[in-house]
Design a protein around this motif. Structure first.
Motif, mmCIF file in Angstrom:
data_model
loop_
_atom_site.group_PDB
_atom_site.id
_atom_site.type_symbol
_atom_site.label_atom_id
_atom_site.label_comp_id
_atom_site.label_asym_id
_atom_site.label_seq_id
_atom_site.Cartn_x
_atom_site.Cartn_y
_atom_site.Cartn_z
ATOM 1 N N PRO A 148 0.840 -1.204 0.000
ATOM 2 C CA PRO A 148 0.000 0.000 0.000
ATOM 3 C C PRO A 148 0.873 1.252 0.000
ATOM 4 N N ASP A 149 0.642 2.126 -0.995
ATOM 5 C CA ASP A 149 1.490 3.310 -1.125
ATOM 6 C C ASP A 149 0.614 4.554 -1.260
ATOM 7 N N ALA A 293 9.064 1.545 -2.535
ATOM 8 C CA ALA A 293 8.547 1.240 -3.873
ATOM 9 C C ALA A 293 9.687 1.005 -4.857
ATOM 10 N N GLN A 294 10.725 1.836 -4.784
ATOM 11 C CA GLN A 294 11.832 1.694 -5.723
ATOM 12 C C GLN A 294 12.581 0.378 -5.523
ATOM 13 N N ARG A 295 12.476 -0.191 -4.343
ATOM 14 C CA ARG A 295 13.085 -1.500 -4.097
ATOM 15 C C ARG A 295 12.144 -2.639 -4.494
ATOM 16 N N LEU A 296 10.860 -2.482 -4.190
ATOM 17 C CA LEU A 296 9.913 -3.568 -4.451
ATOM 18 C C LEU A 296 9.739 -3.844 -5.938
ATOM 19 N N ILE A 297 9.749 -2.804 -6.771
ATOM 20 C CA ILE A 297 9.497 -3.026 -8.198
ATOM 21 C C ILE A 297 10.628 -3.803 -8.861
ATOM 22 N N ARG A 298 11.735 -3.951 -8.166
ATOM 23 C CA ARG A 298 12.861 -4.715 -8.711
ATOM 24 C C ARG A 298 12.902 -6.139 -8.187
ATOM 25 N N LEU A 299 11.925 -6.512 -7.360
ATOM 26 C CA LEU A 299 11.862 -7.870 -6.837
ATOM 27 C C LEU A 299 10.940 -8.734 -7.711
ATOM 28 N N PRO A 300 11.150 -10.049 -7.710
ATOM 29 C CA PRO A 300 10.379 -10.924 -8.616
ATOM 30 C C PRO A 300 8.873 -10.875 -8.398
#
Length: 338
Positions: A148-149, A293-300
């Motif tokens: 949630p953002d 968010a900038q970290r999560l979008i790079r996770l599988p």
């Protein structure tokens, strides 16, 4: 004067005392892309100090208010190696959310149909959210391997009891009247009077809302609030699941089944974000959400969740890991480092 930026999906016009904004991307349920975010922010800058604009009124064209941010585009950017573009989208989206929160004039959203994720970001931080019986509000991010953002880590924990944790983890959708009861909306107006209300706001200002608002129907979630508080006040995701499993009710079984469909990792980092956001002001929460968010979008799980729910729509995500007990607590801790 009316200004329509078709490329940005936004129509802006002066109407009496009001600056009126219409999201015009109905084929995408008015989902926000970067051009729309920039157009909205730019228009607010123009109107902020304009003495002829006393109120801003936001609506969505078609059957949705705004279905959220264009996460399909974010996923495509990440897969194409254009992570900077994805980062820019979230940076500017959250800056728009903050600008709405700090906007010095009444900012009224007239909401029909879907208002999810980013749609809440461009409405809930304003002064008024007028909902109709067709409105449907949700923060469904854990279902796509995200969190949630748009300031949700700030406003969800501030809903009564543990309601915000329930909504943020399960993605449960609230119909218009229930969303007003819950505190996400500020007034309830029948959909057949919404156009008339928009015109009245332009003529008479914010006070027109009280002339159109009607009494709320019964709160359908009211009987469930004690159970929601009992389960979703737990300190960890495993504890929440255990409390649901021990509760003999259709609601608990449905909530448990819903959580078990979502990314196990996303449940863990989302609960951590909501607990942290409860201690932050909005600007600090948005800054923390941007880092996350900038970290999560790079996770599988983000790429897989968007694929399963929004691209291929097979609704069969293959989470990594697939089991809650295999989520590495070190990963969760590292996601929240400064």
């Amino acid at each position: 004067m009316t200004s329509t930026n078709e490329a940005a999906g936004l129509e802006a016009k002066r109407d009496g005392r009001a600056g009126r904004l219409l999201l015009r991307r109905p084929q995408a349920l008015n989902a926000l892309d970067l051009s729309m975010v920039r157009a909205l922010h730019g228009q607010l800058r123009l109107w902020q100090d304009d003495p002829d604009i006393e109120i801003v009124v936001l609506e969505g064209e078609g059957r949705a208010f705004c279905a959220g941010g264009d996460v399909r585009r974010v996923r495509a950017d990440i897969l194409a190696g254009a992570g900077d573009a994805a980062d820019t989208f979230f940076t500017e989206e959250y800056a728009l959310n903050a600008a709405i929160a700090h906007f010095p004039k009444p900012y009224v959203s007239l909401i029909q149909g879907a208002c999810m994720g980013g749609g809440l970001g461009i409405s809930i931080h304003g002064s008024d959210r007028v909902l109709t019986e067709t409105a449907l509000l949700a923060m469904p991010e854990t279902a796509i391997g995200f969190a949630p953002d748009i300031g949700a880590s700030y406003f969800l924990p501030r809903l009564p009891g543990a309601l915000g944790f329930y909504l943020g983890l399960t993605g449960t959708r609230l119909a218009g009247a229930d969303a007003v009861h819950a505190g996400l909306g500020t007034a309830f107006v029948p959909s057949d009077r919404l156009t008339e209300l928009g015109d009245a706001l332009a003529k008479d200002g914010r006070g027109a809302i009280s002339q159109f608002a009607v009494a709320l129907p019964l709160y359908s979630l009211a009987p469930l609030l004690p159970a929601i508080d009992a389960c979703f006040s737990a300190e960890s995701v495993p504890a929440i699941l255990a409390r649901l499993a021990a509760m003999d009710s259709d609601w608990a079984r449905a909530a448990l089944a819903e959580l078990n469909r979502h990314s196990p990792s996303a449940l863990c980092w989302s609960l951590t974000a909501l607990k942290a956001g409860a201690r932050l002001d909005l600007d600090s929460a948005l800054a923390a959400e941007l880092r996350l968010a900038q970290r999560l979008i790079r996770l599988p799980d983000f790429a897989e969740g968007v694929r399963a729910m929004l691209v291929d729509k097979d609704r069969k995500p293959r989470w990594q890991p697939a089991r809650l007990e295999d989520v590495d607590p070190r990963l969760i801790r590292d996601l929240f480092r400064p």
